[in-house]
Design an enzyme around this catalytic site. Structure first.
Site, short mmCIF file in Angstrom:
data_model
loop_
_atom_site.label_atom_id
_atom_site.label_comp_id
_atom_site.label_asym_id
_atom_site.label_seq_id
_atom_site.Cartn_x
_atom_site.Cartn_y
_atom_site.Cartn_z
N ASN A 9 0.71 -1.12 -0.02
CA ASN A 9 0.06 0.16 -0.05
C ASN A 9 0.85 1.31 -0.05
O ASN A 9 1.50 1.52 1.18
CB ASN A 9 -0.75 0.19 1.21
N TRP A 10 1.13 1.70 -1.36
CA TRP A 10 2.07 2.74 -1.21
C TRP A 10 1.42 4.29 -0.50
O TRP A 10 2.32 5.12 -0.50
CB TRP A 10 2.36 3.17 -2.56
N LYS A 11 0.23 4.25 -0.16
CA LYS A 11 -0.39 5.44 0.10
C LYS A 11 -0.18 6.59 -0.78
O LYS A 11 -0.09 6.50 -2.08
CB LYS A 11 -0.07 5.80 1.55
N HIS A 94 -9.50 0.90 4.81
CA HIS A 94 -8.46 1.39 5.64
C HIS A 94 -8.61 2.10 6.67
O HIS A 94 -9.47 3.12 6.63
CB HIS A 94 -7.39 1.74 4.76
N GLU A 96 -7.03 4.65 7.89
CA GLU A 96 -6.77 6.10 7.55
C GLU A 96 -8.14 6.73 6.74
O GLU A 96 -8.34 7.93 6.83
CB GLU A 96 -5.73 6.34 6.82
N GLU A 166 -5.03 -5.06 10.63
CA GLU A 166 -4.33 -3.75 10.97
C GLU A 166 -4.45 -3.23 12.01
O GLU A 166 -5.54 -2.45 12.36
CB GLU A 166 -4.21 -3.06 9.76
N GLY A 172 2.69 2.32 10.90
CA GLY A 172 3.60 3.56 10.57
C GLY A 172 4.28 3.88 11.92
O GLY A 172 4.87 5.07 11.97
N SER A 212 3.53 -2.07 10.03
CA SER A 212 4.89 -2.17 10.52
C SER A 212 5.78 -3.58 10.14
O SER A 212 6.62 -4.03 10.64
CB SER A 212 5.45 -1.78 11.70
N GLY A 233 3.04 -1.06 4.36
CA GLY A 233 3.24 0.16 3.89
C GLY A 233 4.73 0.63 3.33
O GLY A 233 5.12 0.32 2.27
N GLY A 234 5.31 1.31 4.51
CA GLY A 234 6.64 1.93 4.05
C GLY A 234 7.67 0.84 3.35
O GLY A 234 8.41 1.15 2.38
#
Length: 252
Positions: A9-11, A94, A96, A166, A172, A212, A233-234
């Protein structure tokens, strides 16, 4: 055996050039889709560019979509548009999106139904806050999310659906639920699905962990009985890191 799935998920990250460079870097190295499903979920303006360049074993997903075909919804993206440009996955619910854009369980349910109407595979996100975890009410809270999200779906749709657990407190932050904690909650989610449908359906459905996830902890997470992959994510932004994650899934 459930085939593992790793979804990046590159956001709101990567320019078009950066995204294309990523695709070129991983296309010939990503493992066969016979062994693992590898997905990258990008910002909507570059989805078509990525689909046109995806290899045989890499698929592209969107990060959200609306539950209606069209209308006066400025800034939204529709399922028929995603289907028409060759997108195959879509992340829905999600944390967010729930927190920043007020998406409700009812909205998420409508979006899942809409995704299936257009041949998209939904990745349904569920998870609890730190307050809920510390209060010891994680399982009933997530049960309510799952029951609401799956309302009205048939067994074949449930088997095709992907759920991503999640914990919000681990997204994050650098904090990760222990592999046992993650597996326990994911097993509870599978139990909810068994109660709603049947054992066969629940055992066929894939459930990811997200929060994470990185190359350093992916092996331990995937060694658990009920964890079928990761929503990342990251660590999915770097090509070598992403490849390390999908290669770890092959070993599962």
């Amino acid at each position: 055996m459930r085939k593992p799935i790793i979804a990046g998920n590159w956001k709101m990250n990567k320019s078009r050039d950066e995204a294309l460079q990523f695709i070129y870097n991983v296309n010939m190295k990503v493992p066969s889709s016979e062994f693992v499903d590898s997905v990258v979920c990008a910002q909507s303006p570059i989805l078509r560019d990525l689909v046109k360049r995806q290899g045989d074993s890499l698929r592209v997903g969107a990060q959200t979509m609306h539950y209606l075909d069209n209308g006066a919804f400025t800034g939204e993206i529709s399922a028929p548009l995603l289907e028409s440009i060759g997108v195959t996955y879509v992340v829905l619910g999600h944390s967010e999106r729930r927190a920043y854009y007020n998406e409700t369980d009812t909205d998420v349910n409508k979006k899942i139904h809409q995704a299936f109407r257009y041949g998209l595979t939904p990745i349904l996100c569920v998870g609890e806050s730190l307050e809920i975890r510390e209060a010891g009410t994680t399982d009933p809270y997530i049960k309510d999310q799952v029951v609401a999200a799956l309302k009205g779906l048939g067994t074949e749709q449930i088997k095709a659906l992907v759920i991503a657990y999640e914990p919000i407190w681990a997204i994050g932050t650098g904090k990760t639920a222990t592999s046992e904690m993650a597996n326990d909650t994911i097993r509870a989610i599978r139990g909810v699905v068994k109660g709603l449908y049947n054992d066969e359906t629940a055992e066929a459905m894939r459930i990811q962990y997200g929060g994470s996830v990185k190359p350093a902890n992916i092996d331990e997470l995937l060694s658990m009985s009920d964890i079928d992959g990761a929503l990342v994510g990251g660590a999915s932004l770097d090509a070598e890191s992403f490849l390390a994650l999908v290669n770890a899934a092959v070993k599962k």
